[in-house]
Write a protein that holds these residues in place. Sequence first.
Motif, PDB file in Angstrom:
ATOM      1  N   LEU A 159     -18.839 -11.211   2.353  1.00  9.71           N
ATOM      2  CA  LEU A 159     -18.613 -10.758   3.622  1.00  9.71           C
ATOM      3  C   LEU A 159     -19.518  -9.711   4.635  1.00  9.71           C
ATOM      4  O   LEU A 159     -19.067  -8.241   5.093  1.00  9.71           O
ATOM      5  N   CYS A 160     -20.645 -10.060   4.002  1.00 11.35           N
ATOM      6  CA  CYS A 160     -21.486  -9.124   4.931  1.00 11.35           C
ATOM      7  C   CYS A 160     -21.383  -9.023   6.321  1.00 11.35           C
ATOM      8  O   CYS A 160     -22.282  -8.399   7.202  1.00 11.35           O
ATOM      9  N   TYR A 161     -21.458 -10.363   6.859  1.00 10.87           N
ATOM     10  CA  TYR A 161     -21.006 -10.713   8.400  1.00 10.87           C
ATOM     11  C   TYR A 161     -20.233  -9.625   8.954  1.00 10.87           C
ATOM     12  O   TYR A 161     -20.209  -8.906  10.456  1.00 10.87           O
ATOM     13  N   LEU A 162     -19.712  -9.015   8.269  1.00  9.85           N
ATOM     14  CA  LEU A 162     -18.685  -7.635   8.523  1.00  9.85           C
ATOM     15  C   LEU A 162     -19.313  -6.889   9.239  1.00  9.85           C
ATOM     16  O   LEU A 162     -18.765  -6.036  10.697  1.00  9.85           O
ATOM     17  N   GLU A 171     -26.308  -3.786   8.639  1.00  3.07           N
ATOM     18  CA  GLU A 171     -26.544  -2.855   7.848  1.00  3.07           C
ATOM     19  C   GLU A 171     -24.962  -2.660   7.643  1.00  3.07           C
ATOM     20  O   GLU A 171     -23.960  -2.292   7.523  1.00  3.07           O
ATOM     21  N   LEU A 172     -25.434  -2.612   5.557  1.00  4.91           N
ATOM     22  CA  LEU A 172     -24.645  -2.662   4.386  1.00  4.91           C
ATOM     23  C   LEU A 172     -24.025  -0.722   4.251  1.00  4.91           C
ATOM     24  O   LEU A 172     -24.524  -0.385   3.974  1.00  4.91           O
ATOM     25  N   PRO A 173     -22.929  -1.159   3.607  1.00  5.49           N
ATOM     26  CA  PRO A 173     -22.401   0.136   3.540  1.00  5.49           C
ATOM     27  C   PRO A 173     -23.246   1.003   2.278  1.00  5.49           C
ATOM     28  O   PRO A 173     -23.646  -0.046   1.204  1.00  5.49           O
ATOM     29  N   GLU A 174     -23.536   2.515   2.826  1.00  4.03           N
ATOM     30  CA  GLU A 174     -24.977   2.667   0.841  1.00  4.03           C
ATOM     31  C   GLU A 174     -23.974   2.693   0.126  1.00  4.03           C
ATOM     32  O   GLU A 174     -24.822   2.987  -0.780  1.00  4.03           O
ATOM     33  N   GLU A 175     -23.128   3.227  -0.363  1.00  2.69           N
ATOM     34  CA  GLU A 175     -22.150   3.497  -1.142  1.00  2.69           C
ATOM     35  C   GLU A 175     -20.880   2.263  -2.097  1.00  2.69           C
ATOM     36  O   GLU A 175     -19.919   1.412  -0.847  1.00  2.69           O
ATOM     37  N   GLY A 176     -20.755   1.854  -3.163  1.00  2.00           N
ATOM     38  CA  GLY A 176     -20.262   0.574  -2.928  1.00  2.00           C
ATOM     39  C   GLY A 176     -20.753  -0.212  -3.080  1.00  2.00           C
ATOM     40  O   GLY A 176     -21.332  -0.230  -2.524  1.00  2.00           O
ATOM     41  N   TYR A 177     -19.508  -1.134  -2.986  1.00  2.00           N
ATOM     42  CA  TYR A 177     -20.294  -2.214  -3.238  1.00  2.00           C
ATOM     43  C   TYR A 177     -19.576  -3.382  -1.803  1.00  2.00           C
ATOM     44  O   TYR A 177     -18.170  -2.829  -2.013  1.00  2.00           O
ATOM     45  N   TYR A 178     -19.525  -3.508  -1.519  1.00  2.00           N
ATOM     46  CA  TYR A 178     -18.538  -4.049   0.013  1.00  2.00           C
ATOM     47  C   TYR A 178     -17.671  -4.992  -0.128  1.00  2.00           C
ATOM     48  O   TYR A 178     -17.174  -5.492   1.235  1.00  2.00           O
ATOM     49  N   GLY A 179     -18.143  -5.701  -0.795  1.00  2.79           N
ATOM     50  CA  GLY A 179     -16.950  -7.292  -1.015  1.00  2.79           C
ATOM     51  C   GLY A 179     -16.213  -6.608  -1.926  1.00  2.79           C
ATOM     52  O   GLY A 179     -14.980  -7.322  -1.669  1.00  2.79           O
ATOM     53  N   GLU A 180     -15.761  -5.512  -2.380  1.00  7.20           N
ATOM     54  CA  GLU A 180     -14.627  -5.347  -2.935  1.00  7.20           C
ATOM     55  C   GLU A 180     -13.374  -4.588  -1.689  1.00  7.20           C
ATOM     56  O   GLU A 180     -13.949  -3.720  -1.412  1.00  7.20           O
ATOM     57  N   ILE A 181     -12.506  -5.540  -2.277  1.00  5.04           N
ATOM     58  CA  ILE A 181     -10.963  -5.285  -1.368  1.00  5.04           C
ATOM     59  C   ILE A 181      -9.977  -5.642  -1.623  1.00  5.04           C
ATOM     60  O   ILE A 181      -9.849  -5.172  -3.091  1.00  5.04           O
ATOM     61  N   ASP A 182      -9.294  -4.081  -1.509  1.00  7.65           N
ATOM     62  CA  ASP A 182      -7.489  -3.941  -1.477  1.00  7.65           C
ATOM     63  C   ASP A 182      -7.021  -4.926  -1.192  1.00  7.65           C
ATOM     64  O   ASP A 182      -7.509  -5.035   0.622  1.00  7.65           O
ATOM     65  N   PHE A 183      -6.045  -5.869  -1.989  1.00  8.45           N
ATOM     66  CA  PHE A 183      -4.900  -6.510  -0.548  1.00  8.45           C
ATOM     67  C   PHE A 183      -3.500  -6.062  -1.970  1.00  8.45           C
ATOM     68  O   PHE A 183      -3.159  -5.456  -2.737  1.00  8.45           O
ATOM     69  N   ARG A 184      -2.943  -6.139  -0.748  1.00  8.50           N
ATOM     70  CA  ARG A 184      -1.144  -6.497  -1.197  1.00  8.50           C
ATOM     71  C   ARG A 184      -0.417  -7.637  -0.314  1.00  8.50           C
ATOM     72  O   ARG A 184      -0.834  -7.765   0.573  1.00  8.50           O
ATOM     73  N   MET A 185       0.433  -8.166  -0.911  1.00 10.92           N
ATOM     74  CA  MET A 185       1.318  -9.424  -0.425  1.00 10.92           C
ATOM     75  C   MET A 185       2.900  -8.751  -0.280  1.00 10.92           C
ATOM     76  O   MET A 185       3.551  -8.164  -0.435  1.00 10.92           O
ATOM     77  N   LYS A 186       2.935  -9.475   1.156  1.00  8.35           N
ATOM     78  CA  LYS A 186       4.665  -9.304   1.120  1.00  8.35           C
ATOM     79  C   LYS A 186       4.819 -10.973   1.672  1.00  8.35           C
ATOM     80  O   LYS A 186       4.465 -11.287   2.004  1.00  8.35           O
ATOM     81  N   TYR A 187       5.912 -11.364   0.995  1.00 10.63           N
ATOM     82  CA  TYR A 187       7.242 -12.228   1.644  1.00 10.63           C
ATOM     83  C   TYR A 187       8.358 -11.669   2.502  1.00 10.63           C
ATOM     84  O   TYR A 187       8.996 -11.813   1.077  1.00 10.63           O
ATOM     85  N   LYS A 188       9.083 -11.477   2.912  1.00 14.23           N
ATOM     86  CA  LYS A 188      10.273 -11.564   3.744  1.00 14.23           C
ATOM     87  C   LYS A 188      10.538  -9.665   3.621  1.00 14.23           C
ATOM     88  O   LYS A 188       9.460  -8.945   3.617  1.00 14.23           O
ATOM     89  N   ASN A 189      11.408 -10.138   2.199  1.00  8.83           N
ATOM     90  CA  ASN A 189      11.397  -8.806   2.291  1.00  8.83           C
ATOM     91  C   ASN A 189      11.317  -7.931   0.543  1.00  8.83           C
ATOM     92  O   ASN A 189      10.996  -7.402   0.102  1.00  8.83           O
ATOM     93  N   VAL A 190      10.108  -9.064   0.049  1.00  9.64           N
ATOM     94  CA  VAL A 190       8.985  -8.932  -0.661  1.00  9.64           C
ATOM     95  C   VAL A 190       7.761  -8.474  -1.204  1.00  9.64           C
ATOM     96  O   VAL A 190       7.589  -9.669  -0.666  1.00  9.64           O
ATOM     97  N   GLN A 191       7.400  -7.226  -1.631  1.00 10.76           N
ATOM     98  CA  GLN A 191       6.763  -6.582  -1.646  1.00 10.76           C
ATOM     99  C   GLN A 191       5.966  -6.598  -2.662  1.00 10.76           C
ATOM    100  O   GLN A 191       6.617  -6.511  -3.514  1.00 10.76           O
TER     101      GLN A 191
END
Length: 233
Positions: A159-162, A171-191
């Motif tokens: 994800l360095c291209y971001l 220029e990568l962020p100084e803190e943490g690893y830049y590839g760590e992402i939080d996700f959540r999925m939703k389909y219709k009313n199913v969260q």
Amino acid sequence: MNDPMGSAISEYFHTGKASKLVVQSSLFDDDVIPVPHLFRTYKQMPPLEKKAMDLAQGKTLDVGAGAGCHSLHLQEKGIDVKAIDISKLSCEVMRERGIKSVERIDFFDVTIKECYDTILMLMNGTGIVGKISNLPHFFQTVKKRLTPNGQLLIDSTDLCYLYEDEEGFIELPEEGYYGEIDFRMKYKNVQGEPFDWLYLDFETLAASAASEGLHCEKVMDGKHYDYLAKITF
């Protein structure tokens, strides 16, 4: 457990239609996974996936198999493949599609005792690691799951291209690893529940594998900072 991915897969399989499978993150705008793409054939797969399909051999474990497109192709080739996923609905669909060996189980489940000649982790397979701090445990688990001459075929995206500016400087962020992402999925009313997902640059993947006594080589690059790697003893 709410199962947005499985709900989307099941509805599309049984009706031929599906709504938007939405991927949410605190870091990005909402994204949409095209549900028909989860049922792609070999011809419809991107080059990285085709290469992984071509390299798979022997007793194979397809991790996070989803709708089973990879397992189905390998099974049709005559490969002994087992598909695993944590989604109950996805596993039901895979069985209905004719995949012979399907189990609803987490890759890290300690009750798994079998070893495999090939482990497949595709569609950003490093995501299953969640956090970079989990890499040692991940590779220790891989070592338990592989035969002595086995291979892990895994893909990811750097994800360095971001963080690239108009002049091409990154220029990568100084803190943490830049590839760590939080996700959540939703389909219709199913969260679904929030989950951690890891995008990993190849150098970090290779260094972490080496620290656990494994060899990592890049098989090929994709079109946009993505790659396929092979990890062996």
